[in-house]
Design a protein around this motif. Structure first.
Motif, PDB file in Angstrom:
ATOM      1  N   VAL A  36       0.839  -1.207   0.000  1.00 10.32           N
ATOM      2  CA  VAL A  36       0.000   0.000   0.000  1.00 10.32           C
ATOM      3  C   VAL A  36       0.871   1.254   0.000  1.00 10.32           C
ATOM      4  CG1 VAL A  36      -1.671   1.325   1.354  1.00 10.32           C
ATOM      5  CG2 VAL A  36      -1.978  -1.139   1.068  1.00 10.32           C
ATOM      6  N   LEU A  37       1.885   1.283   0.843  1.00 11.43           N
ATOM      7  CA  LEU A  37       2.750   2.462   0.914  1.00 11.43           C
ATOM      8  C   LEU A  37       3.576   2.645  -0.357  1.00 11.43           C
ATOM      9  CD1 LEU A  37       3.945   2.480   4.623  1.00 11.43           C
ATOM     10  CD2 LEU A  37       2.283   3.982   3.523  1.00 11.43           C
ATOM     11  N   LEU A  38       3.959   1.559  -1.010  1.00 14.76           N
ATOM     12  CA  LEU A  38       4.675   1.691  -2.278  1.00 14.76           C
ATOM     13  C   LEU A  38       3.778   2.261  -3.372  1.00 14.76           C
ATOM     14  CD1 LEU A  38       6.908  -1.496  -2.332  1.00 14.76           C
ATOM     15  CD2 LEU A  38       7.674   0.886  -2.292  1.00 14.76           C
ATOM     16  N   ILE A  39       2.503   1.906  -3.366  1.00 14.39           N
ATOM     17  CA  ILE A  39       1.556   2.505  -4.312  1.00 14.39           C
ATOM     18  C   ILE A  39       1.423   3.993  -4.041  1.00 14.39           C
ATOM     19  CG2 ILE A  39      -0.880   2.555  -5.009  1.00 14.39           C
ATOM     20  CD1 ILE A  39      -0.876  -0.528  -4.534  1.00 14.39           C
ATOM     21  N   VAL A  40       1.306   4.358  -2.771  1.00 16.84           N
ATOM     22  CA  VAL A  40       1.239   5.773  -2.397  1.00 16.84           C
ATOM     23  C   VAL A  40       2.525   6.485  -2.814  1.00 16.84           C
ATOM     24  CG1 VAL A  40       1.165   7.363  -0.428  1.00 16.84           C
ATOM     25  CG2 VAL A  40      -0.403   5.423  -0.524  1.00 16.84           C
ATOM     26  N   ALA A  41       3.658   5.834  -2.630  1.00 12.71           N
ATOM     27  CA  ALA A  41       4.946   6.430  -2.996  1.00 12.71           C
ATOM     28  C   ALA A  41       5.029   6.684  -4.489  1.00 12.71           C
ATOM     29  CB  ALA A  41       6.093   5.533  -2.548  1.00 12.71           C
ATOM     30  N   VAL A  42       4.559   5.753  -5.294  1.00 11.21           N
ATOM     31  CA  VAL A  42       4.574   5.936  -6.747  1.00 11.21           C
ATOM     32  C   VAL A  42       3.692   7.118  -7.133  1.00 11.21           C
ATOM     33  CG1 VAL A  42       3.849   4.895  -8.934  1.00 11.21           C
ATOM     34  CG2 VAL A  42       5.166   3.562  -7.300  1.00 11.21           C
ATOM     35  N   ILE A  43       2.532   7.222  -6.514  1.00 14.42           N
ATOM     36  CA  ILE A  43       1.631   8.344  -6.800  1.00 14.42           C
ATOM     37  C   ILE A  43       2.273   9.656  -6.370  1.00 14.42           C
ATOM     38  CG2 ILE A  43      -0.589   9.389  -6.192  1.00 14.42           C
ATOM     39  CD1 ILE A  43      -1.667   6.470  -5.981  1.00 14.42           C
ATOM     40  N   PHE A  44       2.856   9.691  -5.170  1.00 14.74           N
ATOM     41  CA  PHE A  44       3.529  10.902  -4.695  1.00 14.74           C
ATOM     42  C   PHE A  44       4.665  11.299  -5.625  1.00 14.74           C
ATOM     43  CE2 PHE A  44       2.760  11.691   0.116  1.00 14.74           C
ATOM     44  CZ  PHE A  44       1.409  11.725  -0.109  1.00 14.74           C
ATOM     45  N   PHE A  45       5.459  10.317  -6.053  1.00 11.80           N
ATOM     46  CA  PHE A  45       6.597  10.609  -6.913  1.00 11.80           C
ATOM     47  C   PHE A  45       6.120  11.147  -8.263  1.00 11.80           C
ATOM     48  CE2 PHE A  45      10.180   9.616  -9.715  1.00 11.80           C
ATOM     49  CZ  PHE A  45      11.220  10.161  -8.981  1.00 11.80           C
ATOM     50  N   ALA A  46       5.116  10.509  -8.831  1.00  5.41           N
ATOM     51  CA  ALA A  46       4.602  10.939 -10.136  1.00  5.41           C
ATOM     52  C   ALA A  46       4.007  12.348 -10.068  1.00  5.41           C
ATOM     53  CB  ALA A  46       3.561   9.952 -10.649  1.00  5.41           C
ATOM     54  N   THR A  47       3.199  12.614  -9.059  1.00 12.58           N
ATOM     55  CA  THR A  47       2.600  13.946  -8.949  1.00 12.58           C
ATOM     56  C   THR A  47       3.669  14.994  -8.609  1.00 12.58           C
ATOM     57  OG1 THR A  47       1.968  13.529  -6.643  1.00 12.58           O
ATOM     58  CG2 THR A  47       0.295  13.151  -8.339  1.00 12.58           C
ATOM     59  N   GLY A  48       4.697  14.587  -7.886  1.00 17.62           N
ATOM     60  CA  GLY A  48       5.795  15.507  -7.584  1.00 17.62           C
ATOM     61  C   GLY A  48       6.575  15.879  -8.826  1.00 17.62           C
ATOM     62  N   ILE A  49       6.846  14.905  -9.677  1.00 15.48           N
ATOM     63  CA  ILE A  49       7.578  15.166 -10.913  1.00 15.48           C
ATOM     64  C   ILE A  49       6.738  16.019 -11.870  1.00 15.48           C
ATOM     65  CG2 ILE A  49       8.531  14.060 -12.996  1.00 15.48           C
ATOM     66  CD1 ILE A  49      10.309  13.776 -10.534  1.00 15.48           C
ATOM     67  N   ILE A  50       5.459  15.692 -11.978  1.00 15.01           N
ATOM     68  CA  ILE A  50       4.568  16.431 -12.882  1.00 15.01           C
ATOM     69  C   ILE A  50       4.278  17.830 -12.347  1.00 15.01           C
ATOM     70  CG2 ILE A  50       2.235  16.469 -13.851  1.00 15.01           C
ATOM     71  CD1 ILE A  50       2.377  13.385 -13.863  1.00 15.01           C
ATOM     72  N   GLY A  51       4.167  17.946 -11.028  1.00 15.42           N
ATOM     73  CA  GLY A  51       3.861  19.237 -10.416  1.00 15.42           C
ATOM     74  C   GLY A  51       2.380  19.537 -10.359  1.00 15.42           C
ATOM     75  N   SER A  52       1.580  18.531 -10.595  1.00 13.53           N
ATOM     76  CA  SER A  52       0.133  18.707 -10.578  1.00 13.53           C
ATOM     77  C   SER A  52      -0.513  17.519  -9.889  1.00 13.53           C
ATOM     78  CB  SER A  52      -0.398  18.824 -12.010  1.00 13.53           C
ATOM     79  OG  SER A  52      -1.793  19.007 -11.999  1.00 13.53           O
ATOM     80  N   CYS A  53      -1.444  17.807  -8.987  1.00 14.92           N
ATOM     81  CA  CYS A  53      -2.149  16.767  -8.257  1.00 14.92           C
ATOM     82  C   CYS A  53      -3.623  16.785  -8.662  1.00 14.92           C
ATOM     83  CB  CYS A  53      -2.014  16.994  -6.758  1.00 14.92           C
ATOM     84  SG  CYS A  53      -2.900  15.783  -5.765  1.00 14.92           S
ATOM     85  N   PRO A  54      -4.142  15.668  -9.193  1.00 19.75           N
ATOM     86  CA  PRO A  54      -5.553  15.636  -9.592  1.00 19.75           C
ATOM     87  C   PRO A  54      -6.519  15.904  -8.441  1.00 19.75           C
ATOM     88  CG  PRO A  54      -4.376  13.761 -10.508  1.00 19.75           C
ATOM     89  CD  PRO A  54      -3.445  14.442  -9.560  1.00 19.75           C
ATOM     90  N   LEU A  55      -6.189  15.458  -7.241  1.00 20.99           N
ATOM     91  CA  LEU A  55      -7.063  15.731  -6.103  1.00 20.99           C
ATOM     92  C   LEU A  55      -7.088  17.218  -5.751  1.00 20.99           C
ATOM     93  CD1 LEU A  55      -6.464  12.713  -3.706  1.00 20.99           C
ATOM     94  CD2 LEU A  55      -8.477  13.226  -5.061  1.00 20.99           C
ATOM     95  N   TYR A  56      -5.959  17.892  -5.903  1.00 23.48           N
ATOM     96  CA  TYR A  56      -5.924  19.333  -5.673  1.00 23.48           C
ATOM     97  C   TYR A  56      -6.851  20.036  -6.658  1.00 23.48           C
ATOM     98  CZ  TYR A  56      -1.873  19.301  -2.493  1.00 23.48           C
ATOM     99  OH  TYR A  56      -1.022  19.134  -1.440  1.00 23.48           O
ATOM    100  N   THR A  57      -6.830  19.598  -7.908  1.00 26.76           N
ATOM    101  CA  THR A  57      -7.703  20.180  -8.919  1.00 26.76           C
ATOM    102  C   THR A  57      -9.160  19.939  -8.559  1.00 26.76           C
ATOM    103  OG1 THR A  57      -6.018  19.786 -10.601  1.00 26.76           O
ATOM    104  CG2 THR A  57      -8.239  20.212 -11.386  1.00 26.76           C
ATOM    105  N   LEU A  58      -9.474  18.731  -8.125  1.00 25.62           N
ATOM    106  CA  LEU A  58     -10.843  18.371  -7.765  1.00 25.62           C
ATOM    107  C   LEU A  58     -11.383  19.230  -6.626  1.00 25.62           C
ATOM    108  CD1 LEU A  58     -13.184  16.344  -8.239  1.00 25.62           C
ATOM    109  CD2 LEU A  58     -12.104  14.896  -6.520  1.00 25.62           C
ATOM    110  N   PHE A  59     -10.538  19.498  -5.634  1.00 29.76           N
ATOM    111  CA  PHE A  59     -10.968  20.270  -4.466  1.00 29.76           C
ATOM    112  C   PHE A  59     -10.625  21.756  -4.550  1.00 29.76           C
ATOM    113  CE2 PHE A  59     -10.598  15.950  -2.580  1.00 29.76           C
ATOM    114  CZ  PHE A  59     -11.943  15.795  -2.246  1.00 29.76           C
ATOM    115  N   GLY A  60     -10.008  22.182  -5.646  1.00 24.31           N
ATOM    116  CA  GLY A  60      -9.685  23.594  -5.830  1.00 24.31           C
ATOM    117  C   GLY A  60      -8.512  24.076  -4.983  1.00 24.31           C
TER     118      GLY A  60
END
Length: 68
Positions: A36-60
């Protein structure tokens, strides 16, 4: 995709992802928790590299500085 994460947020996400990866690699994290934590880590790493978080967009949420 528009950037919605500030530098501190990006650095934090990438650091946490690397830390989780190291803990899993060394065997400190095992089993379901490690998976579970490795899945979270992959998501964190990907959003960190991209600089955009889909959840941030969803919640403004926007942690980067606004120009203008």
């Amino acid at each position: 995709m528009q950037t919605n994460m500030g530098k501190l947020d990006v650095y934090f996400r990438i650091s946490v992802a690397i830390l989780i990866g190291i803990l899993a690699y060394t065997g400190f994290l095992t089993g379901t928790l490690a998976t579970v934590l490795l899945i979270v880590a992959v998501i964190f790493f990907a959003t960190g590299i991209i600089g955009s978080c889909p959840l941030y967009t969803l919640f403004g949420i926007q942690t980067c500085s606004r120009e203008g």
